[in-house]
Structures are given as C-alpha cells and as structure tokens.
Design an enzyme around this catalytic site. Structure first.
Site, short mmCIF file in Angstrom:
data_model
loop_
_atom_site.label_atom_id
_atom_site.label_comp_id
_atom_site.label_asym_id
_atom_site.label_seq_id
_atom_site.Cartn_x
_atom_site.Cartn_y
_atom_site.Cartn_z
CG LEU A 179 37.36 48.88 31.61
CD1 LEU A 179 37.21 49.39 33.04
CD2 LEU A 179 36.27 49.46 30.71
CB CYS A 211 32.87 21.80 35.37
SG CYS A 211 31.42 22.77 35.89
#
Length: 389
Positions: free
Chosen positions: A170, A360
């Site tokens: 998943l 960033c």
C-alpha cells in the site's frame, strides 16, 4: 521611516554577511525602497511576495537563503499580526481535517503536468532523491543524474522493507505512481496507491496503464482501514512525501490507520521532511503559494505519535540530498522556461517558483530541514532489523 527600516534591515542582514547593494552573488539588490518596511512588518510572507513583485533580486538566491537560515535571521524580525494570527489559528483549528483533504493534499499539484514533467525525473518523483551513500553534486559521477538518483531512492525503499515478488504493498499518497510503477516493474510487487489529487492520478494511471499489478485510486488515508473493497492487511506499507500534509493533530490517527493496514510481520516505511524543533504553525509564504496547510513534523512529534502503535526499527537522515534534488529541479524548470512561459505561467510565477525552489535549498543547506526515512514494525523485528543504506 524608510531610512530607519533600511538601517534595521542592514543590521539584521549583516549577521549573515549579506549586504544591500553589494557585489557578491549572495548580496541583495533592492529596487523598491518600500521593501525594507514591508519585510519588517510582514516577515517571511513580505520577503517572498516582494521578490515576486520584483522589488529585489539576488544572483545566488540559494546561497543567500543558506546564509540567512544558518544565521537564523527570521528570528530577528519581531512577531507581526499575521504570524500571531497563524499561531492562534493553528491551535484552535485542524487545518488538515478530512473536509480539507483535497485542499491540503491535492492543491499543490494543480499547476499543470507540463510544469512537473519539465522539472522532475521521468517517473515524476516529487520527493527527495538519493545520491548514493553521499551527495555527489558536481562530481561528474553518473549517480549525479536526477533520474538515476530517484531510482536509487525508490530501490532503497524497496530494500528497506524487504520487498519481494508477489508482495502486496500500500502506497499512501502515491503521487503520480512513481513508487508503484517501480515496485511493480522491478520487484514484481502488487501495489495499491491512494491519493487525493485527481490531477496526479489521471497522469499516474496513464503512466502505469501497462502494469496489471498497479492500481491507483482516489481515497483519503482515513478511509483505508474501513473501506470494504480493500483487502487488508498488506505485506508492507509506504508513504513517500505525503506526511507533510497530515498535520500534527492527525499524526496519531495516521499511524493507527497504517498499523491497521500492515501485516503483523510487515514493515511501514515513512519518508518525510522534518524540522529540528516542534512547531504547530505553518510557514506563511509556503502555505499561501505552494503547499496549503503543509506542516513539517519534528522528531519528538513523530515519536510521540507512534508510541504504542509502532516500534521504530530504523531512522535514516539524508537531508543534505534534498538540497541537491532541489537544485536539479530548479535547473530543469529554468531550462524549460522558454517553452513553459505563457498565459498560465507568467513572469511573477517564474519568480515565485525560483523563490520556492532555491529558498528551500537554503533551508536544507543550513540543515534547518531534514529528510527522514523511518522503518516501523508493529511488534519488533525478530532478531533485530538490519539497516539498509
């Protein structure tokens, strides 16, 4: 007042060896005198918006922000009304609740596939790459190629959870299906990816259409543990670059859902940006322009949230690789700008995106932000977990 504001700004910037009108690449060139008062009044939001408005420039924006964050200049500017409201609002509300899932997790990818295809690697990994055992930017080593480094990251994740052929995995927050496609192609895994961005899912399904062992569906992570048509548990669970959208008030619920979905002897790998100190507020400029409701966790906040749910088997920090990744993204975007420029992406967007990517870079170069891989088990790995790098 303008002169007084300028003197205050010059004094603060001098602590990071940044000058106004200097001749070094990291010095600021100010074009609008009102810049000084605006930044002192509005903080980081005013700093970013004034750059978007063309009020100032800097040749080496990444270098300048690295100096600014290393010197912690943002702490030198007094709290303003906007910041105080953000603090209060974050304590009284849940900005990342389910009704806001699409805003929090889907809106950042609304800009357009052409932008991300120009900036990212061919698999469209919008998260930190892994440049071998150390950052090799500028070395001439073939590992310094973004596509290779992103596949190294995906392979690292597969190896950390011990992925095998036929395993059911998943992927919470699957993006454009980069991990799902890689795990299915290279390891023969069966992958279900969930996401709340229809834009990402549409392209992701196209890119993985040739793979019978990949399914990408629109679903909020909170529905995973109870969805009647999902067979649980999975052999392994991964979440790559999605936890930043979860929010501190929802961390424990997130880990409970992951625990419900992973087998007792399986592993959960969490890939997330982290910060050095616990906060509950959002960064105003990033929140407004790039990642609405984004909240970076601290190590303490994660540890508190997993207590009693998971055993932390491994905690790997390779945050220095994110600065290199961002520089690759910037070069890709800048090179494609002549083709991207138009009604959808104007000059103000170009300046916004440059400020985002290179700003960033500064956060990671200054080690103010980190990139963490946590490998988690429900009961502890028998005999101990062997770290993979």
């Amino acid at each position: 007042m303008t002169q007084a504001a300028r003197r205050t700004a010059e004094r603060i910037l001098a602590e990071a060896d940044i000058r106004i009108g200097g001749d070094r690449p990291w010095d600021l060139q100010v074009h609008e005198p009102k810049f000084f008062a605006r930044v002192l009044a509005e903080g980081s939001l005013g700093f970013g918006e004034s750059y978007m408005d063309g009020w100032w420039d800097c040749e080496d924006l990444g270098g300048m922000t690295t100096r600014a964050f290393t010197a912690r200049l943002e702490q030198k500017v007094k709290l303003n009304a906007t910041t105080l409201f953000a603090v209060l609002h974050s304590r009284l509300t849940n900005r990342q609740k389910k009704s806001r899932a699409v805003e929090s997790g889907g809106m950042p990818y609304r800009f357009g596939d052409d932008l991300f295809e120009a900036m990212l690697d061919p698999r469209l990994c919008y998260s930190c790459a892994y440049f071998g055992n150390e950052s090799v930017a500028g070395s001439g080593d073939p590992r310094d190629d973004l596509a290779v480094a992103q596949e190294q990251k995906l392979d690292l994740i597969c190896r950390k959870v011990g992925l095998g052929a036929g395993d059911r995995v998943l992927d919470i927050g699957c993006g454009w299906g980069s991990f799902a496609g890689y795990a299915a192609e290279r390891y023969g895994a069966n992958v279900l990816g969930v996401n709340v961005s229809e834009d990402q899912l549409s392209l992701g399904r196209t890119k993985t259409a040739h793979l019978d062992n990949v399914e990408l569906r629109f679903m909020d992570y909170r529905d995973l543990a109870t969805a009647p048509d999902i067979e649980r548990p999975f052999d392994h669970v991964v979440s790559i670059g999605m936890f930043e959208h979860v929010g501190v008030k929802n961390y424990r619920d997130f880990f409970r859902v992951a625990a419900e979905c992973v087998a007792d002897d399986g592993l959960f790998l969490l890939h997330t940006i982290g910060r050095n100190h616990s906060v509950r507020t959002l960064e105003p400029w990033i929140d407004k322009y790039v990642f609405p409701n984004c909240q970076l966790p601290s190590a303490k906040q994660i540890s508190d949230a997993v207590e009693g749910i998971f055993v932390i088997e491994d905690w790997h920090n390779f945050g220095d690789h994110y600065a290199t990744t961002l520089e690759h993204w910037w070069r890709g975007f800048d090179a494609a700008w002549p083709q991207l420029k138009g009604p959808r992406y104007d000059e103000r967007f170009y300046r916004m995106w440059r400020f985002y990517l290179l700003g960033c870079v500064g956060r990671f170069r200054a080690r103010r932000n980190q990139l963490w891989h946590l490998v988690l088990s429900k009961r502890g790995v028998t005999g101990g977990y062997r770290s993979v790098r």
